[in-house]
Design a protein around this motif. Sequence first.
Motif, PDB file in Angstrom:
ATOM      1  N   LYS A 125       0.840  -1.181   0.000  1.00  0.00           N
ATOM      2  CA  LYS A 125       0.000   0.000   0.000  1.00  0.00           C
ATOM      3  C   LYS A 125       0.889   1.250   0.000  1.00  0.00           C
ATOM      4  O   LYS A 125       1.991   1.236   0.549  1.00  0.00           O
ATOM      5  N   PRO A 126       0.416   2.336  -0.618  1.00  0.00           N
ATOM      6  CA  PRO A 126       1.233   3.572  -0.665  1.00  0.00           C
ATOM      7  C   PRO A 126       1.678   4.057   0.704  1.00  0.00           C
ATOM      8  O   PRO A 126       2.813   4.534   0.867  1.00  0.00           O
ATOM      9  N   ALA A 127       0.813   3.944   1.720  1.00  0.00           N
ATOM     10  CA  ALA A 127       1.177   4.410   3.070  1.00  0.00           C
ATOM     11  C   ALA A 127       2.322   3.583   3.635  1.00  0.00           C
ATOM     12  O   ALA A 127       3.251   4.119   4.263  1.00  0.00           O
ATOM     13  N   THR A 128       2.258   2.276   3.406  1.00  0.00           N
ATOM     14  CA  THR A 128       3.319   1.394   3.910  1.00  0.00           C
ATOM     15  C   THR A 128       4.638   1.694   3.200  1.00  0.00           C
ATOM     16  O   THR A 128       5.700   1.731   3.824  1.00  0.00           O
ATOM     17  N   ILE A 129       4.562   1.945   1.864  1.00  0.00           N
ATOM     18  CA  ILE A 129       5.773   2.270   1.112  1.00  0.00           C
ATOM     19  C   ILE A 129       6.385   3.567   1.638  1.00  0.00           C
ATOM     20  O   ILE A 129       7.605   3.684   1.815  1.00  0.00           O
ATOM     21  N   GLY A 130       5.535   4.557   1.928  1.00  0.00           N
ATOM     22  CA  GLY A 130       6.029   5.842   2.458  1.00  0.00           C
ATOM     23  C   GLY A 130       6.766   5.668   3.765  1.00  0.00           C
ATOM     24  O   GLY A 130       7.843   6.264   3.978  1.00  0.00           O
ATOM     25  N   ASP A 131       6.201   4.834   4.665  1.00  0.00           N
ATOM     26  CA  ASP A 131       6.847   4.617   5.960  1.00  0.00           C
ATOM     27  C   ASP A 131       8.210   3.944   5.792  1.00  0.00           C
ATOM     28  O   ASP A 131       9.182   4.295   6.476  1.00  0.00           O
ATOM     29  N   ILE A 132       8.278   2.990   4.855  1.00  0.00           N
ATOM     30  CA  ILE A 132       9.542   2.261   4.652  1.00  0.00           C
ATOM     31  C   ILE A 132      10.605   3.175   4.062  1.00  0.00           C
ATOM     32  O   ILE A 132      11.759   3.184   4.508  1.00  0.00           O
ATOM     33  N   LEU A 133      10.231   3.978   3.050  1.00  0.00           N
ATOM     34  CA  LEU A 133      11.200   4.882   2.442  1.00  0.00           C
ATOM     35  C   LEU A 133      11.668   5.945   3.422  1.00  0.00           C
ATOM     36  O   LEU A 133      12.844   6.343   3.434  1.00  0.00           O
ATOM     37  N   GLN A 134      10.748   6.399   4.269  1.00  0.00           N
ATOM     38  CA  GLN A 134      11.112   7.394   5.282  1.00  0.00           C
ATOM     39  C   GLN A 134      12.101   6.795   6.282  1.00  0.00           C
ATOM     40  O   GLN A 134      13.093   7.436   6.645  1.00  0.00           O
ATOM     41  N   GLU A 135      11.827   5.569   6.682  1.00  0.00           N
ATOM     42  CA  GLU A 135      12.729   4.890   7.625  1.00  0.00           C
ATOM     43  C   GLU A 135      14.102   4.667   6.989  1.00  0.00           C
ATOM     44  O   GLU A 135      15.143   4.825   7.637  1.00  0.00           O
ATOM     45  N   MET A 136      14.085   4.371   5.714  1.00  0.00           N
ATOM     46  CA  MET A 136      15.342   4.133   5.001  1.00  0.00           C
ATOM     47  C   MET A 136      16.176   5.409   4.933  1.00  0.00           C
ATOM     48  O   MET A 136      17.402   5.385   5.093  1.00  0.00           O
ATOM     49  N   ALA A 137      15.499   6.546   4.703  1.00  0.00           N
ATOM     50  CA  ALA A 137      16.220   7.819   4.606  1.00  0.00           C
ATOM     51  C   ALA A 137      16.744   8.280   5.963  1.00  0.00           C
ATOM     52  O   ALA A 137      17.805   8.921   6.045  1.00  0.00           O
ATOM     53  N   GLN A 138      16.026   7.945   7.037  1.00  0.00           N
ATOM     54  CA  GLN A 138      16.403   8.418   8.369  1.00  0.00           C
ATOM     55  C   GLN A 138      17.351   7.468   9.085  1.00  0.00           C
ATOM     56  O   GLN A 138      17.998   7.864  10.053  1.00  0.00           O
ATOM     57  N   GLN A 139      17.413   6.243   8.594  1.00  0.00           N
ATOM     58  CA  GLN A 139      18.209   5.243   9.313  1.00  0.00           C
ATOM     59  C   GLN A 139      19.704   5.566   9.226  1.00  0.00           C
ATOM     60  O   GLN A 139      20.194   6.010   8.194  1.00  0.00           O
ATOM     61  N   GLY A 140      20.398   5.385  10.291  1.00  0.00           N
ATOM     62  CA  GLY A 140      21.844   5.644  10.308  1.00  0.00           C
ATOM     63  C   GLY A 140      22.151   7.122  10.401  1.00  0.00           C
ATOM     64  O   GLY A 140      23.221   7.556   9.955  1.00  0.00           O
ATOM     65  N   GLY A 141      21.211   7.913  10.929  1.00  0.00           N
ATOM     66  CA  GLY A 141      21.486   9.330  11.099  1.00  0.00           C
ATOM     67  C   GLY A 141      21.633  10.064   9.799  1.00  0.00           C
ATOM     68  O   GLY A 141      22.488  10.943   9.665  1.00  0.00           O
ATOM     69  N   GLY A 142      20.774   9.727   8.835  1.00  0.00           N
ATOM     70  CA  GLY A 142      20.817  10.418   7.534  1.00  0.00           C
ATOM     71  C   GLY A 142      21.959   9.954   6.661  1.00  0.00           C
ATOM     72  O   GLY A 142      22.622  10.784   6.024  1.00  0.00           O
ATOM     73  N   ASN A 143      22.162   8.607   6.627  1.00  0.00           N
ATOM     74  CA  ASN A 143      23.211   8.033   5.780  1.00  0.00           C
ATOM     75  C   ASN A 143      22.947   8.378   4.309  1.00  0.00           C
ATOM     76  O   ASN A 143      21.870   8.125   3.786  1.00  0.00           O
ATOM     77  N   GLU A 144      23.958   8.982   3.651  1.00  0.00           N
ATOM     78  CA  GLU A 144      23.768   9.439   2.273  1.00  0.00           C
ATOM     79  C   GLU A 144      23.463   8.281   1.326  1.00  0.00           C
ATOM     80  O   GLU A 144      22.632   8.408   0.417  1.00  0.00           O
ATOM     81  N   ALA A 145      24.111   7.144   1.537  1.00  0.00           N
ATOM     82  CA  ALA A 145      23.896   5.985   0.672  1.00  0.00           C
ATOM     83  C   ALA A 145      22.451   5.495   0.798  1.00  0.00           C
ATOM     84  O   ALA A 145      21.809   5.148  -0.200  1.00  0.00           O
ATOM     85  N   MET A 146      21.922   5.484   2.016  1.00  0.00           N
ATOM     86  CA  MET A 146      20.553   5.023   2.227  1.00  0.00           C
ATOM     87  C   MET A 146      19.562   6.004   1.625  1.00  0.00           C
ATOM     88  O   MET A 146      18.526   5.621   1.087  1.00  0.00           O
ATOM     89  N   ILE A 147      19.880   7.317   1.756  1.00  0.00           N
ATOM     90  CA  ILE A 147      18.991   8.328   1.173  1.00  0.00           C
ATOM     91  C   ILE A 147      18.936   8.174  -0.346  1.00  0.00           C
ATOM     92  O   ILE A 147      17.869   8.243  -0.962  1.00  0.00           O
ATOM     93  N   LYS A 148      20.112   7.948  -0.982  1.00  0.00           N
ATOM     94  CA  LYS A 148      20.156   7.759  -2.438  1.00  0.00           C
ATOM     95  C   LYS A 148      19.403   6.499  -2.862  1.00  0.00           C
ATOM     96  O   LYS A 148      18.716   6.489  -3.883  1.00  0.00           O
ATOM     97  N   ARG A 149      19.503   5.462  -2.024  1.00  0.00           N
ATOM     98  CA  ARG A 149      18.793   4.228  -2.369  1.00  0.00           C
ATOM     99  C   ARG A 149      17.294   4.427  -2.266  1.00  0.00           C
ATOM    100  O   ARG A 149      16.541   3.948  -3.103  1.00  0.00           O
ATOM    101  N   ALA A 150      16.845   5.141  -1.246  1.00  0.00           N
ATOM    102  CA  ALA A 150      15.416   5.414  -1.096  1.00  0.00           C
ATOM    103  C   ALA A 150      14.911   6.222  -2.285  1.00  0.00           C
ATOM    104  O   ALA A 150      13.817   5.953  -2.822  1.00  0.00           O
TER     105      ALA A 150
END
Length: 203
Positions: A160-185
Motif C-alpha cells: 500500500k502507498p502508506a506502507t511504502i512511504g513509511d519504509i522509504l522514510q525509515e530508510m532515509a532516516q536510518q543511520g542518522g541520515g546516511n547518504e547511501a541510504m537516502i540515495k537508495r530510497a
Amino acid sequence: MSVLLTKSWFLAVLALVIMLGTQVGSYVLYRDKIFPADKDVLVIKREDPSPIGWNFSSDDLKRLKSELDKRVAKIAEREANLVTYEARLQSDRIEIEEIKAEVERMRDKLMKDIVEVEAWEGKNLKTLADTYGNLDPEATVSIFKELDDATVAKILRFMKPATIGDILQEMAQQGGGNEAMIKRAAKLSNILRLSRDDLQAKK
C-alpha cells in the motif's frame, strides 16, 4: 459394158476401187519417206559414280575436336555439380524447416514457462509484500538491505502507498541520515514511479 457404165452403183464401186488402188500405189511408192527406217542410236550407259570418301584431317581439326570435347566434358561436369547442389539445397531447406519448427515449439514453451513463472513470482511477491508490510518499517528496511534494488522495488509494488512511504522514510532516516541510504530510497522511489507510469501507459 456400156450398160454397166450407166449404172450408178457400178460407177460408185469403180470409183472406190480406183481410190483404193491409188492409195496402195502411193503407199508403195512413198513408204520409205512416210515411215523411215530406224537409225542406229548409240546408247552410252553411265556407271553409278563411286561414293566420295572423306579422308581429310589436319591439326586444326584435331585441335578443334579436342577443344569441343573439353567443353562438352565441362558442361557435363557443371550439370552434375548443379544436380548435386540442388539436392543439397533441398536437404538444407528441409533441415531449416525442421529447425524453424523446433525453434517455434521452444519459443511457445518458453513463453508459457515465462507466463507461469511471472504468475508464480507475482503470487510470491504479493505474499512477501504482505509479510513485510506487517512488520515495522525498521525491520523491513533491515531486510531490504540484504536484497537488490530490483527485488525490493518488485515487493514494494504490491504494498500500500502508506506502507511504502513509511519504509522509504525509515530508510532515509536510518543511520542518522546516511547518504547511501537516502540515495537508495530516492532510487527505489524513482523505479516505482517509472513502473507505475509504464503500467498506466499500457492501460
